[in-house]
Design an enzyme around this catalytic site. Structure first.
Site, PDB file in Angstrom:
ATOM      1  N   ASP A 109       4.356  -4.737   3.380  1.00 10.22           N
ATOM      2  CA  ASP A 109       3.739  -3.528   3.939  1.00 10.22           C
ATOM      3  C   ASP A 109       4.862  -2.751   4.611  1.00 10.22           C
ATOM      4  O   ASP A 109       5.512  -1.915   3.984  1.00 10.22           O
ATOM      5  CB  ASP A 109       2.621  -3.953   4.902  1.00 10.22           C
ATOM      6  CG  ASP A 109       1.830  -2.778   5.442  1.00 10.22           C
ATOM      7  OD1 ASP A 109       2.368  -1.675   5.503  1.00 10.22           O
ATOM      8  OD2 ASP A 109       0.652  -2.977   5.838  1.00 10.22           O
TER       9      ASP A 109
ATOM     10  N   ASP B 128       5.917   2.714   7.390  1.00 12.37           N
ATOM     11  CA  ASP B 128       4.612   2.156   7.020  1.00 12.37           C
ATOM     12  C   ASP B 128       3.846   3.159   6.177  1.00 12.37           C
ATOM     13  O   ASP B 128       3.271   4.095   6.738  1.00 12.37           O
ATOM     14  CB  ASP B 128       3.845   1.803   8.303  1.00 12.37           C
ATOM     15  CG  ASP B 128       2.482   1.203   8.018  1.00 12.37           C
ATOM     16  OD1 ASP B 128       2.156   0.934   6.847  1.00 12.37           O
ATOM     17  OD2 ASP B 128       1.726   1.011   8.991  1.00 12.37           O
TER      18      ASP B 128
ATOM     19  N   HIS C 243       0.840  -1.205   0.000  1.00 11.42           N
ATOM     20  CA  HIS C 243       0.000   0.000   0.000  1.00 11.42           C
ATOM     21  C   HIS C 243       0.868   1.246   0.000  1.00 11.42           C
ATOM     22  O   HIS C 243       2.046   1.216   0.331  1.00 11.42           O
ATOM     23  CB  HIS C 243      -1.016  -0.028   1.134  1.00 11.42           C
ATOM     24  CG  HIS C 243      -0.509   0.287   2.520  1.00 11.42           C
ATOM     25  ND1 HIS C 243      -0.506   1.561   3.032  1.00 11.42           N
ATOM     26  CD2 HIS C 243      -0.037  -0.510   3.505  1.00 11.42           C
ATOM     27  CE1 HIS C 243      -0.060   1.516   4.285  1.00 11.42           C
ATOM     28  NE2 HIS C 243       0.241   0.286   4.600  1.00 11.42           N
TER      29      HIS C 243
ATOM     30  N   HIS D  76       2.396   4.571  12.933  1.00 13.83           N
ATOM     31  CA  HIS D  76       1.175   5.361  12.730  1.00 13.83           C
ATOM     32  C   HIS D  76       1.189   6.711  13.464  1.00 13.83           C
ATOM     33  O   HIS D  76       0.167   7.107  14.038  1.00 13.83           O
ATOM     34  CB  HIS D  76      -0.069   4.568  13.146  1.00 13.83           C
ATOM     35  CG  HIS D  76      -0.443   3.487  12.160  1.00 13.83           C
ATOM     36  ND1 HIS D  76      -1.596   2.751  12.268  1.00 13.83           N
ATOM     37  CD2 HIS D  76       0.168   3.016  11.051  1.00 13.83           C
ATOM     38  CE1 HIS D  76      -1.672   1.877  11.271  1.00 13.83           C
ATOM     39  NE2 HIS D  76      -0.597   2.020  10.517  1.00 13.83           N
TER      40      HIS D  76
ATOM     41  N   GLU E 155      -5.300   1.545   2.303  1.00 12.21           N
ATOM     42  CA  GLU E 155      -5.119   0.347   3.126  1.00 12.21           C
ATOM     43  C   GLU E 155      -5.361   0.687   4.577  1.00 12.21           C
ATOM     44  O   GLU E 155      -5.957  -0.077   5.331  1.00 12.21           O
ATOM     45  CB  GLU E 155      -3.697  -0.205   2.951  1.00 12.21           C
ATOM     46  CG  GLU E 155      -3.444  -1.541   3.662  1.00 12.21           C
ATOM     47  CD  GLU E 155      -2.889  -1.421   5.074  1.00 12.21           C
ATOM     48  OE1 GLU E 155      -2.688  -2.436   5.723  1.00 12.21           O
ATOM     49  OE2 GLU E 155      -2.669  -0.280   5.558  1.00 12.21           O
ATOM     50  N   GLU E 156      -4.884   1.868   4.970  1.00 14.14           N
ATOM     51  CA  GLU E 156      -4.932   2.226   6.387  1.00 14.14           C
ATOM     52  C   GLU E 156      -6.364   2.287   6.917  1.00 14.14           C
ATOM     53  O   GLU E 156      -6.613   2.011   8.075  1.00 14.14           O
ATOM     54  CB  GLU E 156      -4.204   3.555   6.631  1.00 14.14           C
ATOM     55  CG  GLU E 156      -2.697   3.491   6.367  1.00 14.14           C
ATOM     56  CD  GLU E 156      -1.929   2.606   7.356  1.00 14.14           C
ATOM     57  OE1 GLU E 156      -2.565   1.895   8.144  1.00 14.14           O
ATOM     58  OE2 GLU E 156      -0.678   2.630   7.313  1.00 14.14           O
TER      59      GLU E 156
HETATM   60 ZN   LIG Z   1       0.884  -0.412   6.447  1.00  7.22          ZN
END
Ligand SMILES: [Zn+2]
Length: 718
Positions: A432, A367, A357, A528, A404-405
């Site tokens: 990922d 990420d 993603h 995140h 995706e998140e």
């Molecule tokens: Zn990810």
């Protein structure tokens, strides 16, 4: 920078790689499962391995992370165009594929807490901030929020529920703490955040605060950013609170692709979706959560519930009140997948799909941009082969997923649109978090575990020797996506089973494409958050981008080797042995639950038949070159490959799992109450969990039929 990475940098990749690459062209080609004669392919692979470039990967990463690129924003669109341009430059037939999907953005979010005397304890959320981070003040940073979260304005007494697992809520119930009308405070970790909110809602809570405890990814682990890699005081974990275990993708279109022209009448109304919570939730830093937790009284928290904040934790429910205001702007928004193809010369309908993603909560250096940078260098390598005139036997498809998140949305919509064609896809290779540090790890369907090990034996490690060698020295299972798996054959490196939490889910668990997921891990506390940025990556994860290069090589080699294989390299003997292990485990579980009357004999017999079929086919897969040529003449090679591929599909059930028909795999699903971790034989196992003998019986029959179908399909290979 930790010591391990310093070593990696000082050894330098160049010599290790050169030694290894030079070696692979000279001596006789190794025996490789799936190939009758590996000589020609060995040359192709060594040419491929020479192309991915650490410096270029670092440049991709810098470009991709220059701006926050949340899905459905102009900056997200710009990254799609960058990826498309690189795909085209490599010679891939490329398109940007849009979908129109339900997404929320925060308009207003507030939280205040008061003690029993009505005095203000805190008001927030506090902006993510540390001294000296040059990315944090960009006005394009969206405030931390929960994807799929509900709007609301609620006030209630605070109760602390540890990680918000089912056993945590059960423990509160055992203490007669009623959650109706309460605001539940839970910490991140152990299960998927969407499950925490789902369970809190089920128990009657009216709002949820999810905070990052320093015990789990902060100072308790090591120095916090910018001194070290761990989460600082104001660090917040963004994330989706979708109930991924129900179904993935656009909440308004389970099982249907959200193409831009899909009429609204074909969608579920936004307030009637089946995988979103109905109560508001907010993510919090421990800076904001600490004053609330500190003020809680009532029963002392069990020892396992104590985090690393400097006071004793209590369960609460005794007068500390929390007020949450959350206004989310929900709308159908346009997202963009990027799809690049190389048509196969011999089997154009058999797709080898690889994907990653592209959307991030903020900058997403680890990420997912490390994955995108690695994939772009893998594609660069494929482009180099194409320029020398090589064509893969099977069609290669590279995918850059969006959204995706928020719930695996870009990949799920694409899979739902191409479900029929994907019945013939031979593999999906996911990446990922490609690089958070130096520790390689992988999860896969049992039939591809040995394949992944073999691929990593052919790729040099920045630490010297091969990726496989380093992996074997230090097997790590730090990633919550990768659940502990069945025990491996003696001496083999352990690989996890596929649960959920990334884009392999629609491929594997919805349409039955054999899948793998790879990554390289390390101390990573800024998951995140705004601090997962280029500077963090360079300081903590991979200063010279050599692990990006490594992951480009592993991902690219998985694709090349699968695309050119004579016989599909699925190892069904390992699969059968895994299923036998799972059967024993679930049977024991039934006995422990007092459901010893369940008859596992038919399933055990089916597993025995499947193993016998797998052993027979394994012999055919190992046939020497001459025999394979004979097979080919009789057109039996294609028949063998078709049967091998259809065997995975035979594990799907048309009706899907009870309560969640979108999940159709009878052997693997994300746990209904864990989310990330895989549950094996989910239909039977979860019926046992809920002590439902009738359902367990029915699911045992469904499972037995699936294993028998798989065995019969393999037997059809002759
Ligand atoms: Zn990810």
């Amino acid at each position: 920078m930790n010591g391990f990475q310093k070593t990696a940098a000082s050894i330098g990749l160049a010599c290790a790689a050169a030694a290894l690459l030079g070696q692979s062209s000279a001596p006789p080609a190794p025996v490789v499962f799936g190939y009758s004669d590996f000589t020609a392919e060995a040359k192709i692979e060594s040419e491929f391995l020479a192309i991915p470039d650490a410096k270029l990967a670092g440049q991709h990463l810098k470009t991709l992370t220059a701006q926050p690129h949340l899905s459905a924003t102009p900056e997200d669109r710009a990254t799609a165009e960058y990826v498309a341009q690189k795909f085209r430059a490599a010679g891939l037939e490329t398109e940007i594929v849009p979908y129109r999907v339900l997404l929320n953005r925060p308009i207003e979010q507030r939280v205040e807490a008061y003690n029993a005397a009505g005095e203000l304890l805190m008001s927030g959320p506090t902006k993510e901030h540390v001294e000296g981070d040059r990315f944090q003040d960009n006005p394009r940073v969206t405030m931390p929020f929960h994807g799929s979260s509900a709007s609301g304005d609620v006030t209630g007494e605070a109760v602390y529920a540890n990680y918000g697992r089912i056993e945590d809520f059960d423990q509160l119930a055992a203490q007669h703490i009623d959650l109706h009308g309460k605001i539940v405070v839970v910490r991140y970790g152990n299960n998927f955040r969407g499950i925490k909110v789902y369970l809190a809602e089920q128990r009657g809570a009216i709002g949820v605060l999810i905070y990052s405890d320093p015990q789990d990814d902060g100072y308790y682990k090591g120095d916090a950013w910018p001194l070290g890699p761990w989460r600082p005081e104001t660090g917040v974990q963004y994330g989706s609170v979708q109930n991924l275990s129900r179904y993935a993708g656009d909440p308004t279109t389970p099982g249907v692709a959200s193409t831009p022209d899909l009429p609204d009448s074909a969608r579920l109304p936004a307030d009637k979706t089946g995988n979103q919570p109905h109560i508001p939730s907010l993510p919090l830093s421990y800076h904001d959560a600490a004053p609330i937790l500190k003020a809680l009284t009532g029963p002392g928290a069990p020892q396992g519930w104590q985090g690393a904040l400097p006071f004793r934790y209590h369960v609460g429910g005794t007068g500390v009140r929390v007020h949450i205001v959350s206004k989310q702007d929900y709308a159908l928004r346009m997202i963009w997948d990027v799809i690049g193809k190389v048509k196969g010369a011999e089997y154009p309908d058999e797709w080898v799909v690889a994907g990653n993603h592209r959307d991030a909560w903020v900058y997403g250096a680890v990420d997912p941009s490390s994955g995108t940078a690695a994939m772009l260098e893998a594609v660069h390598g494929i482009g180099g082969l194409l320029k020398q005139g090589w064509r893969p036997k099977r069609t290669m498809v590279f995918c850059s997923w969006d959204a995706e998140e928020q719930g695996l949305i870009g990949s799920t919509e694409w899979v739902e649109q191409h479900a029929q064609a994907l019945e013939r896809a031979v593999a999906y290779f996911n990446v990922d978090v490609a690089v958070a540090g130096p520790d390689f790890s992988a999860a896969a369907v049992p039939s591809l575990k040995q394949f992944v090990r073999e691929v990593t034996r052919a790729v040099p490690s920045p630490l010297g020797a091969t990726v496989y060698d380093q992996w074997k020295i230090a097997p790590k299972e730090g990633n919550p996506n990768r659940a502990p798996a069945a025990p491996e054959a003696q001496g083999e490196v352990r690989m996890g089973d596929l649960g959920s939490g990334s884009d392999f889910t629609p491929f594997f668990q919805h349409v039955g494409v054999p899948s793998t997921d790879i990554g390289s891990e390390g101390p990573y506390g800024v998951y995140h958050s705004v601090f997962d940025n280029y500077d963090w990556f360079q300081q903590n994860a991979d200063p010279h981008f050599v692990y990006l290069e490594q992951m480009a090589r592993v991902l690219g080699l998985e694709s090349v080797r699968m695309a050119d294989a004579d016989v599909l390299p699925y190892d069904y003997v390992t699969y059968a042995n895994s299923i036998a292990t799972y059967t024993a485990t679930v049977r024991r579980k039934a006995q422990d639950a007092g459901m010893g009357g369940l008859d596992f004999a038919p399933l055990e017999a089916a597993v025995g038949r499947f193993l016998a079929a797998a052993q027979k086919v394994h012999g055919q897969q190992l046939a020497p070159a001459g025999d394979l040529a004979k097979l080919d003449k009789l057109n039996r090679l294609e028949k063998l490959n078709r049967a091998l591929r259809q065997t995975e599909g035979a594990f799907l059930s048309d009706e899907g799992l009870p309560n969640r028909p979108w999940y159709r795999h009878t052997i693997f699903a994300p746990g209904e109450f864990t989310g990330y971790a895989a549950v094996v034989m989910p239909g039977v196992s979860e019926a046992i969990d809920s002590r439902d003998t009738q359902r367990a019986k029915g699911q045992l029959e469904v499972l037995t039929r699936a294993v028998d179908r798989a065995g019969a399909t393999l037997n059809g290979a002759e």
